[in-house]
Enzyme design. Structure first.
Site, PDB file in Angstrom:
ATOM      1  N   LYS A   1     -22.674 -63.079   4.842  1.00 15.09           N
ATOM      2  CA  LYS A   1     -21.899 -64.204   4.308  1.00 15.09           C
ATOM      3  C   LYS A   1     -20.416 -63.870   4.399  1.00 15.09           C
ATOM      4  CE  LYS A   1     -25.206 -66.966   2.569  1.00 15.09           C
ATOM      5  NZ  LYS A   1     -26.261 -66.541   3.485  1.00 15.09           N
TER       6      LYS A   1
ATOM      7  N   SER B   1     -27.155 -69.999   8.363  1.00  9.56           N
ATOM      8  CA  SER B   1     -26.179 -70.270   7.313  1.00  9.56           C
ATOM      9  C   SER B   1     -24.747 -69.952   7.737  1.00  9.56           C
ATOM     10  CB  SER B   1     -26.527 -69.498   6.036  1.00  9.56           C
ATOM     11  OG  SER B   1     -26.068 -68.172   6.119  1.00  9.56           O
TER      12      SER B   1
END
Lengths: 131, 419
Positions: A88, A51
């Site tokens: 993230k 991701s």
């Protein structure tokens, strides 16, 4: 990780004149020192998943995390969301915390005020091995 | 002023840093070999789990209440201890590391100590994830009392005892059994004499106290009255170590032989400690194969650190802990060339006697035995009198079924984070 600084490299002189280089001895480069500014607050982890590939963090990379830092807009963080660790990008525009992935396959995560969420640490480096 | 920083439920807190799912869940940590409970989170305490409870007896209770059970992971706890201690020592002029999870701090010259402590506590929690409590008072013994109040009654984890009247009020509520160094034996004696709280104890005469509790007990009570008797020992000055390591005459390919060699080095380290009148808190063992011989399949280097609860120079204890540790790193498929023992985190023997006076009789007995051993060996040659390390045939293995990964000391064990 060492909590102490490395010892300088000093060549062994048996006898006779002192080495002219002795006065100019410097510490060998230490990756520990270069990458770890605050040893007691620094931890390492493996990144697993894809991701964050467009930000250069790939599956199997080692990330170096400094817990003493408070995340700023755009920092990469390790977050804990409902008991799960996540890597993230952190954003807090207009008071709305968002966890941004860097791969179009994944959605942005919006953090509600009552969410079980905390910032575990700020990622300061990532290390990838090529062979 | 002296401050005592003490990590809350330290072992359980270390496990939680890398395991946020168990944040508000009951957690227990089992002793070496998974024998009994040696650490509990607050939730586990609330469920009535007792310290020292045998694990096999509690299995049902663990399962029924969804208690998270861990084997001791000293590599992890030792690393977190180093982190916390290094933050403390960077924050104040000097610290004295008292155990794996507590340290006294010299607070002289620090203005606004309450606010300073609150900030320090926040910093340690943020940087390491470990919650600590801080008690500030004029003496070590009172700082222990303050710490206990901080832990139980203060949301911000800090208690400063500066006001004399306020201190006395707290001492009235403080049971003698919770005082520093008062073990079961002394607290029973005190209860029998109608002394239930610390306030009643400080009313007693010095003569009575010395007679009943020895000079050390008297000092402890004087400290409760606010008179410093136990002084700070600088935590860094004793950061030295003693090592005994040898290359074997003949290579060793069995556990028994290696255990014999290692226990010999261990008792030599212990003898050196006794000669210096000091005790060590950490024991480190190492075993090596011969890297220059190509025909052996394995080139292996094993090591393990043991952190003791009470610093010791007792050869018996050091040897048995080394053998126990050897069991967990020994590989039967290797041929060994060298082994060694390092003892470190060394404290003066006098200090151990002082602070652990509830075990005084036991320590004294062991010391007499050790002195006798030393004397015989001085007369008849080194290691003539030694421990019969027997029982190796039993072949039990160190049971560590619930061991968490060594997140901070082994690269293969690093936390894995989804991204």
């Amino acid at each position: 990780m060492q909590l102490k600084s490395p010892k300088p490299y000093l060549p062994k002189i048996m006898a006779g004149f002192p080495s002219p280089a002795e006065d100019f001895t410097e510490l060998s480069i230490s990756l520990d020192q270069a990458l770890v500014k605050n040893p007691p607050a620094t931890f390492m982890a493996y990144a697993e998943g894809d991701s964050m590939i467009n930000m250069g963090i790939h599956h199997g990379d080692i990330v170096i995390v400094d817990r003493s830092l408070t995340p700023r807009e755009g920092d990469v963080i390790i977050a804990v969301l409902q008991g799960e660790f996540l890597i993230k990008q952190f954003s807090n525009m207009g008071g709305q915390i968002r966890l941004i992935p860097h791969n179009s396959k994944y959605p942005i995560i919006y953090i509600n005020e009552d969410a079980d969420f905390l910032v575990w640490g700020v990622v300061v480096h990532s290390i990838r091995s090529y062979r | 002023m002296i401050a005592l920083a003490d990590c809350n439920n330290f072992y359980a807190s270390c496990e939680r840093v890398f395991n946020p799912k168990i944040k508000n869940k009951p957690v227990v940590v089992l002793s070496n070999n998974d024998g009994c409970v040696i650490a509990r989170s607050n939730e586990a305490k609330a469920l009535g789990i007792k310290m020292g409870e045998p694990a096999f007896k509690s299995r049902d209770i663990f399962n029924r209440n969804g208690i998270h059970v861990f084997s001791t992971n000293f590599a992890l706890y030792g690393d977190f201890s180093n982190r916390v201690m290094s933050i403390l020592s960077d924050s104040v002029p000097s610290i004295e590391i008292y155990s794996i999870d507590e340290a006294f701090m010299d607070f002289r010259g620090i203005p606004n100590q309450e606010a300073f402590s609150i900030e320090l506590r926040k910093k340690i929690l943020k940087w390491t994830g470990i919650p600590v409590s801080i008690g500030v008072a004029p003496t070590k013994t009172l700082s222990k009392v303050a710490n206990s109040i901080a832990k139980k009654q203060r949301k911000n984890g800090v208690c400063t005892l500066t006001n004399k009247d306020e201190t006395l009020e707290y001492l009235k509520l403080f049971p003698v059994s919770n005082l520093w160094g008062v073990g079961r034996q002394f607290s029973r004696m005190l209860e029998n004499n109608g002394i239930h709280n610390a306030y009643q104890l400080i009313q007693k005469s010095d003569r009575w106290l010395q007679k009943q509790m020895s000079i050390v007990g008297l000092k402890m009570v004087k400290e409760l009255r606010g008179e410093p008797c136990f002084h700070m020992v600088n935590g860094w000055s004793r950061k030295k170590s003693i090592m005994t390591s040898r290359t074997f005459g003949h290579e060793i390919d069995n556990f028994k032989g290696l255990a014999q060699a290692l226990s010999t080095y261990a008792s030599m380290c212990a003898a050196k400690l006794r000669k210096e009148k000091s005790c060590a808190k950490n024991i480190h063992i190492m075993i090596f194969t011969n890297p220059f011989k190509q025909n052996y399949r394995m080139n292996y280097r094993g090591s393990k650190t043991i952190i003791l609860d009470t610093p010791t120079n007792d050869g018996l204890e050091i040897v048995s802990r080394c053998i126990e540790a050897l069991r967990s790193i020994y590989r039967p498929d290797c041929i060994y060339k060298r082994a060694g023992v390092i003892v470190s985190d060394i404290v003066p023997q006098s200090q151990v006697q002082l602070t652990f006076f509830h075990q005084h009789a036991h320590i004294e007995k062991r010391q007499k035995l050790m002195t006798a051993v030393d004397k015989l060996n001085d007369g008849y040659g080194r290691m003539k009198v030694r421990f019969a390390i027997n029982g190796f045939e039993k072949k039990w293995h160190l049971r560590q079924e619930k061991l968490s990964p060594c997140y901070t000391t082994r690269i293969s064990d690093l936390l894995r984070v989804k991204c």
